[in-house]
Design a protein around this motif. Structure first.
Motif, mmCIF file in Angstrom:
data_model
loop_
_atom_site.group_PDB
_atom_site.id
_atom_site.type_symbol
_atom_site.label_atom_id
_atom_site.label_comp_id
_atom_site.label_asym_id
_atom_site.label_seq_id
_atom_site.Cartn_x
_atom_site.Cartn_y
_atom_site.Cartn_z
ATOM 1 N N ARG A 140 34.775 -5.448 57.074
ATOM 2 C CA ARG A 140 35.609 -4.675 58.006
ATOM 3 C C ARG A 140 35.806 -3.231 57.555
ATOM 4 O O ARG A 140 36.474 -2.453 58.234
ATOM 5 N N ASP A 363 40.867 -13.947 58.878
ATOM 6 C CA ASP A 363 42.244 -13.635 58.507
ATOM 7 C C ASP A 363 43.171 -14.694 59.125
ATOM 8 O O ASP A 363 43.117 -14.975 60.319
ATOM 9 N N ALA A 366 45.115 -13.655 62.233
ATOM 10 C CA ALA A 366 44.265 -13.447 63.415
ATOM 11 C C ALA A 366 43.834 -14.782 64.016
ATOM 12 O O ALA A 366 43.775 -14.945 65.241
ATOM 13 N N GLN A 393 39.018 -13.324 73.240
ATOM 14 C CA GLN A 393 38.252 -12.336 72.474
ATOM 15 C C GLN A 393 38.389 -10.933 73.071
ATOM 16 O O GLN A 393 38.498 -9.945 72.338
ATOM 17 N N LEU A 396 41.703 -9.550 71.902
ATOM 18 C CA LEU A 396 41.667 -9.069 70.517
ATOM 19 C C LEU A 396 40.908 -7.745 70.417
ATOM 20 O O LEU A 396 41.322 -6.833 69.698
ATOM 21 N N GLN A 399 42.875 -4.621 71.062
ATOM 22 C CA GLN A 399 43.856 -4.194 70.058
ATOM 23 C C GLN A 399 43.121 -3.556 68.882
ATOM 24 O O GLN A 399 42.245 -4.185 68.287
ATOM 25 N N ARG A 401 43.791 -3.077 65.897
ATOM 26 C CA ARG A 401 43.861 -3.823 64.636
ATOM 27 C C ARG A 401 42.783 -4.908 64.555
ATOM 28 O O ARG A 401 42.277 -5.222 63.476
ATOM 29 N N TYR A 402 42.446 -5.501 65.707
ATOM 30 C CA TYR A 402 41.513 -6.635 65.720
ATOM 31 C C TYR A 402 40.184 -6.314 66.408
ATOM 32 O O TYR A 402 39.412 -7.214 66.718
ATOM 33 N N TRP A 403 39.886 -5.032 66.648
ATOM 34 C CA TRP A 403 38.674 -4.658 67.389
ATOM 35 C C TRP A 403 37.399 -5.102 66.673
ATOM 36 O O TRP A 403 36.427 -5.514 67.306
ATOM 37 N N TYR A 407 37.234 -10.245 63.099
ATOM 38 C CA TYR A 407 38.427 -10.996 63.489
ATOM 39 C C TYR A 407 38.179 -11.964 64.641
ATOM 40 O O TYR A 407 38.687 -13.077 64.640
ATOM 41 N N TRP A 408 37.428 -11.535 65.659
ATOM 42 C CA TRP A 408 37.280 -12.370 66.858
ATOM 43 C C TRP A 408 35.883 -12.977 66.996
ATOM 44 O O TRP A 408 35.695 -13.956 67.716
#
Length: 418
Positions: A140, A363, A366, A393, A396, A399, A401-403, A407-408
């Motif tokens: 990340r 995470d 997440a 998805q 997420l 956002q 933070r989760y782009w 995370y997704w």
């Protein structure tokens, strides 16, 4: 080969890779020949029949691979009626990306039949790109994954886009082969959007091993189990407590088995006592290169794939069978194709219609956010499991933070997507 293959391996598997070295090349070689024959046929109907024959050869290979991985010739034989599909349901497509020595073959099953595209990219180049891409997806710190993502999208998705658009496809199911099992297709990027922003994406081990009955949203009973404590050398999952509490509320669950009560004996007791259509397990899950290295963590023991199959088989003769298995914290070994094959085949092995699982450990927070939202979406009328996960998805991605796909990206809808 297919009629005698079971005799060749029954009760005797000397080396882990003997299947890939001796058996798989025969199926791929035949597929290659059939596709090359199809390219020379002028008559459209005869050409389609030849393409279906190539597709069916890959279906046989995928079945054989799962039997070899689980070292069990019965694993695919007892899972109910075999599915055949020459045309897909409306607005749905099934993609077979087949990696052959000198080119990538794309077989696409559509509502009006089958299409074939040949992409001149050799096997080694795709393998190397996929291997590097998977590593970049799990980093990340930067967005260097985008270059490889766009390269793969150019090879696999772009040649089909006009056809997908013309038929207004909204759900794309992928039956990946070889190294392509290592990556989530939802993360492929066309320079502007991720694939999941355009299509609901599902993964199938093979269409012949996929149950096509829709999920019953009105009459379901969910069993929830999970482990938030660190056990057997695995780290704690602190978000699991809130995850289980919220899912219980969203899904109106009666039973939650948690932490010290989350044992194989208690799971077995519940399956013997009541009929469940959904099993949600929030615990560390590991998929290694063999079934022995693949398990779900329980409080004192490990729930192996054989034990999971035995557990779920307790519902086999009930009117209500397990339709959906959710594994919210599993991971496959990085770069291990056989581990990814095992994850893709878990629905077949366990005897459930569909599985929600992750390709790598995400995470903790997440994961809980995604899984909660999945069940909220699943309760909505008219949404398939694949569309429910697509909405998760996309949420997420929106956002900051989760782009990042770290995370997704790993969330997969495996098997039945309806």
């Amino acid at each position: 080969l297919n009629p005698i293959r079971q005799v060749l391996f029954r009760g005797h598997r000397s080396r882990q890779d003997s299947f890939n070295e001796s058996v798989k090349p025969v199926y791929l070689g035949l597929t290659d020949l059939l596709l090359k024959q199809a390219e020379t046929i002028q008559d459209e109907e005869a050409r389609k029949r030849k393409l279906i024959e190539a597709r069916d050869t890959m279906e046989m290979l995928k079945t054989a691979e799962l039997e070899d991985f689980f070292a069990d010739e019965c694993v695919t034989a007892m899972k109910g009626q075999k599915t055949t599909l020459e045309r897909t349901p409306p607005q749905t497509a099934v993609l077979y990306p087949i990696m052959l020595p000198d080119y990538l073959a794309l077989l696409l099953i559509l509502p009006d039949g089958i299409k074939y595209v040949r992409v001149p990219v050799p096997w080694e180049k795709i393998r190397d790109t996929v291997t590097e891409y998977r590593k970049l997806l799990q980093n990340r710190a930067n967005n260097r994954f985008l270059y490889k993502s766009q390269q793969l999208s150019e090879w696999i998705i772009r040649p089909l886009e006009a056809e997908l658009a013309a038929q207004k496809i909204h759900t794309l199911l992928v039956a990946p082969d070889g190294p392509l099992r290592l990556i989530p297709f939802s993360t492929l990027h066309d320079g502007e959007h991720f694939l999941i922003e355009k299509y609901a994406v599902g993964t199938i081990p093979a269409i012949s091993l996929t149950n096509l009955e829709p999920f019953d949203k009105e009459n379901f009973n969910i069993l929830i189990g999970g482990l938030s404590e660190g056990r057997q050398g695995f780290s704690p999952l602190p978000s699991v407590k809130a995850e289980l509490r919220d899912i219980r509320k969203i899904m109106d669950a009666k039973v939650v088995i948690q932490d010290k009560d989350y044992t194989i004996d208690n799971l077995t007791h519940e399956f013997k006592s009541d009929a469940y259509s959904i099993l949600h397990i929030a615990t560390h899950g590991v998929f290694g290169g063999t079934p022995d290295q693949s398990f779900l963590l329980a409080y004192e023991e490990k729930l192996t794939m054989d034990r999971l199959e035995n557990l779920i088989s307790l519902s086999k003769f009930r009117e209500k069978k397990v339709e959906l298995l959710t594994l919210s914290a599993c991971q496959t070994a990085l770069g291990n194709e056989r581990a990814a094959l095992g994850l893709a085949g878990v629905a077949v092995k366990a005897g459930v219609k569909g599985v929600i699982a992750t390709l790598w450990f995400v995470d903790d927070e997440a994961t809980s956010v995604a899984i909660r939202e999945f069940y909220r979406q699943l309760r909505k009328p008219g949404l398939s499991k694949a569309q429910a996960m697509q909405n998760v998805q996309k949420k997420l991605i929106s956002q900051r933070r989760y782009w990042h796909p770290l995370y997704w990206g790993p969330f997969l809808v495996i098997g039945n997507w309806l």
